[in-house]
Design an enzyme around this catalytic site. Structure first.
Site, PDB file in Angstrom:
ATOM      1  N   CYS A 183      16.579 -10.111   4.099  1.00  0.00           N
ATOM      2  CA  CYS A 183      18.095  -8.866   4.410  1.00  0.00           C
ATOM      3  C   CYS A 183      19.089 -10.585   3.667  1.00  0.00           C
ATOM      4  O   CYS A 183      19.912  -9.855   3.678  1.00  0.00           O
ATOM      5  CB  CYS A 183      18.555  -8.915   5.732  1.00  0.00           C
ATOM      6  SG  CYS A 183      16.901  -7.642   6.021  1.00  0.00           S
ATOM      7  N   PRO A 202     -10.334   6.086   7.478  1.00  0.00           N
ATOM      8  CA  PRO A 202     -10.040   5.450   8.978  1.00  0.00           C
ATOM      9  C   PRO A 202     -10.435   3.968   9.040  1.00  0.00           C
ATOM     10  O   PRO A 202     -10.584   3.472   7.544  1.00  0.00           O
ATOM     11  CB  PRO A 202     -12.108   6.002   9.231  1.00  0.00           C
ATOM     12  CG  PRO A 202     -12.349   6.407   8.182  1.00  0.00           C
ATOM     13  CD  PRO A 202     -11.422   6.371   6.783  1.00  0.00           C
ATOM     14  N   ILE A 255      -7.732   2.123   8.351  1.00  0.00           N
ATOM     15  CA  ILE A 255      -6.508   1.524   8.065  1.00  0.00           C
ATOM     16  C   ILE A 255      -5.024   1.753   8.080  1.00  0.00           C
ATOM     17  O   ILE A 255      -5.210   3.152   8.005  1.00  0.00           O
ATOM     18  CB  ILE A 255      -6.486   2.154   6.087  1.00  0.00           C
ATOM     19  CG1 ILE A 255      -7.651   1.478   5.702  1.00  0.00           C
ATOM     20  CG2 ILE A 255      -5.610   1.183   5.711  1.00  0.00           C
ATOM     21  CD1 ILE A 255      -8.228   1.702   3.951  1.00  0.00           C
ATOM     22  N   ALA A 298      -0.730   1.940   7.876  1.00  0.00           N
ATOM     23  CA  ALA A 298       0.343   1.469   6.615  1.00  0.00           C
ATOM     24  C   ALA A 298       1.727   1.357   7.355  1.00  0.00           C
ATOM     25  O   ALA A 298       2.357   1.996   8.457  1.00  0.00           O
ATOM     26  CB  ALA A 298       0.491   2.095   5.774  1.00  0.00           C
ATOM     27  N   GLY A 336       6.325  -0.430   7.455  1.00  0.00           N
ATOM     28  CA  GLY A 336       7.181  -0.497   6.643  1.00  0.00           C
ATOM     29  C   GLY A 336       7.873  -0.080   4.878  1.00  0.00           C
ATOM     30  O   GLY A 336       7.637   1.079   5.263  1.00  0.00           O
TER      31      GLY A 336
END
Ligand code: FAD
Length: 563
Positions: free
Chosen positions: A42, A275, A277, A279, A281
């Site tokens: 940012c 299974p 895993i 995730a 963002g």
């Protein structure tokens, strides 16, 4: 337990640190394709503009510091190439050595982020055409500016990154033009609120070309010709910032469920369709907290929180993600624009019945020097008065008010509840009735019929045939400086003396500078048996939006001269 994290910046680094805080024994590995972890994405535009002067300030952590503090195995220049979900392995490439190897996992967290969309533009492979996502991208742009001293830049796309870069390239001494295909810049704002920012950007020397698309870039030796749908521009540098797309090629290849735009689908604990895993963002689809519809909101706050939630769930905690509100804020020179929840346009698209209030409160008490007017738009659901979203454009105090409103939306407050919030007050900081309270008072007045409004979009349908009275209740001097056609001037302080001239059977539409005097006028009229409607936002808002006139930034209360 062995946890592998792919991507070591916002979501990935957050997840890793939280995992370690919850589990001292877990083996934690971060695979990061780039050279840096946990860097300040940012802050990147501000390095180009020379506001952030030290490159080292862009990197918050190093693999060494992460190891020392958290005993996390951070592998930079290391790319995950393929996920084998069946035997829980990842094929990894060490770009330092070219070595390919397999890494096993018990739990895998994907935080690969997003990549800038590169439209298929002829000429976009020229070395004077840039995108911005990573530290190396930033260094490249800054080095180009320092070495080649370009005089002009065209920024394609007027979103957050495009506008931040426009400001920073201007800071670096370039003439900047922003080309935006949509009707207005900064998509999370409605057109009316965005026009306030547009005016200010132009005032600060940014040229804005709206409703026009870039068709091709034609590099010549001395400049790049930018061909637009209508017209051409010659420039020394081009930045393409037309949005991002989730970087999920590898996840898709592994059979992890994604939506049509390629964003990974997760449940409230950030679990994917495979299974073990997770995730987080910019790679995932989220639920819009307000509309409950699936959406894509690539922002740092959500990425960090989702990383934490994935880590929590892996460690047996029941944390869950409630959805994103899209709360965001941008500095455009000295101006601040901020958003939370849905805007009016998107709320209508989502099929919600909406209403709004637009007000122009001061950042702090008018009698204390230095206060600035802000423009606040609060959108709420008609029947339930649930707050759907808010947008604020102004100078100081905008960020604080948007965060209060974001909190109120999260808490499921009704808009009229804003009236009751007990907010901190002393003259240098606020008014005894904070702008957020004022929005609440207005909505409360609407809910019980004390305030009836008409809006900017109603102006063109107001009857000019004498069947309604259009009243401007400002001073004659203000009226002379500018008014809406068809409105007659009776200042609020002498309205009572003029009532006999106003036929009772006709509705009266009332306007003043900011909406306060006209509200008082509607109360006088209603108290005398008339039907009266108040113009939301006042002439100030009308003028700024319709004529793109200068937004009055000085501290003047409604009724005082605003020279
Ligand atoms: P990222 O932070 O992008 O991290 C993903 C990492 O994964 C990358 O470093 C990438 O190299 C790595 N990676 C990808 N694939 C692989 C692979 N196969 N193997 C190994 N590593 C891989 N958000 C805000 O809320 N406010 C702002 O003011 C703001 N300003 C921004 C300004 C700029 C210039 C940019 C670019 C973004 C800005 N954002 C802002 C957005 C914010 O930075 C992102 O939402 C956030 O970083 C997303 O976090 P993430 O972990 O999903 O992805």
């Amino acid at each position: 337990m062995k946890v592998v994290i792919i991507g070591g910046v916002a979501g990935g680094a957050s997840a890793a640190a939280r995992l370690r805080r919850l589990d001292e024994d877990a083996q934690i590995i971060i695979l990061e394709r780039g050279q840096h972890i946990s860097y300040a994405n940012c802050g990147l535009p501000y390095y180009v503009g020379g506001i952030i002067t030290e490159e080292s300030n862009l990197t918050l952590q190093t693999p060494q510091s992460f190891y020392e503090r958290f005993r996390i195995d951070v592998r930079t220049n290391t790319e995950a190439i393929e996920i084998h979900t069946g035997d829980k392995k990842i094929t990894v490439c060490n770009h330092n050595t070219g070595e390919l190897y397999q890494e096993t996992y018990d739990k895998l967290i994907l935080s690969p982020g997003a990549e800038p969309i590169k439209p298929n533009l002829p000429g976009s492979d020229d070395n004077r055409v840039f995108t911005l996502r990573t530290v190396p991208d930033t260094l490249k742009i800054r080095a180009y500016v320092e070495q080649n001293k370009p005089k002009s830049a065209v920024v394609i796309g007027g979103g957050y990154i495009g506008m931040e870069m426009a400001e920073n390239l201007k800071h670096a001494g370039l003439d900047v033009t922003v080309v935006e295909m949509a009707e207005h810049i900064i998509a999370p704002l409605d057109l009316d609120m965005a026009s306030l920012v547009q005016h200010y950007a132009r005032k600060n020397g940014i040229r804005l070309i709206l409703k026009n698309g870039v068709q091709a870039l034609i590099p010549t030796e001395s400049y790049i010709e930018v061909q637009l749908s209508h017209g051409t521009l010659n420039t020394d540098l081009v930045l393409i910032s037309v949005g991002v797309k989730p970087e999920t090629f590898m996840a898709q290849k592994a059979g992890i469920s994604c939506n049509a735009r390629g964003a990974i689908l997760v449940d409230e604990h950030m679990r994917t369709s495979k299974p073990d895993i997770y995730a987080v963002g910019d790679a995932i689809a989220v639920t819009n907290f307000v509309t409950k519809q699936e959406t894509y909101i690539p922002l740092a706050g959500p990425a960090n929180k989702q990383g934490r939630i994935a880590a929590d769930h892996i460690c047996g905690k029941n944390s869950s993600y409630p959805g994103s509100q899209g709360s965001s804020v941008i500095k455009v020179f000295d101006m601040t624009a901020a958003v939370t929840g849905v805007n009016e346009t998107n709320a209508r698209k989502a099929g919600l019945a909406v209403d709004k209030v637009i007000l122009s409160p001061m950042s702090h008490a008018g009698y204390y020097p230095g206060g600035k007017v802000m423009t606040m738009k609060v959108v709420f659901e008609k029947e339930t008065y649930r707050i759907l979203g808010a947008q604020i454009v102004g100078y100081e105090g905008v960020d604080k008010r948007i965060d209060v409103l974001a909190t109120a939306i999260h808490a499921g407050m009704k808009a009229s509840d804003l009236a009751e919030l007990d907010l901190a007050y002393a003259p240098p900081y606020s008014s005894a009735k904070d702008p957020v309270n004022l929005a609440g008072f207005m909505i409360e007045n609407i809910s019980d019929g004390t305030l009836k409004q008409f809006h900017l979009e109603d102006i063109k349908t107001l009857p000019l045939d004498g069947s309604a009275i259009l009243l401007d209740t400002r001073t004659p001097e203000e009226y002379e400086r500018g008014h809406v056609d068809g409105f007659v001037n009776i200042p609020v302080d002498v309205l009572r003396e003029h009532l006999k001239e106003l036929p009772k059977e006709k509705p009266i539409y009332v306007m003043c500078q900011s909406g306060l005097r006209s509200y008082i006028a509607t109360r006088i009229l209603e108290g005398n048996g008339y039907r009266a409607y108040n113009f939301s936002g006042g002439f100030r808002f009308y003028d700024a939006v319709m004529n793109d006139h200068c937004l009055i930034a000085s501290a003047t209360a409604c009724g005082m001269d605003q020279a």
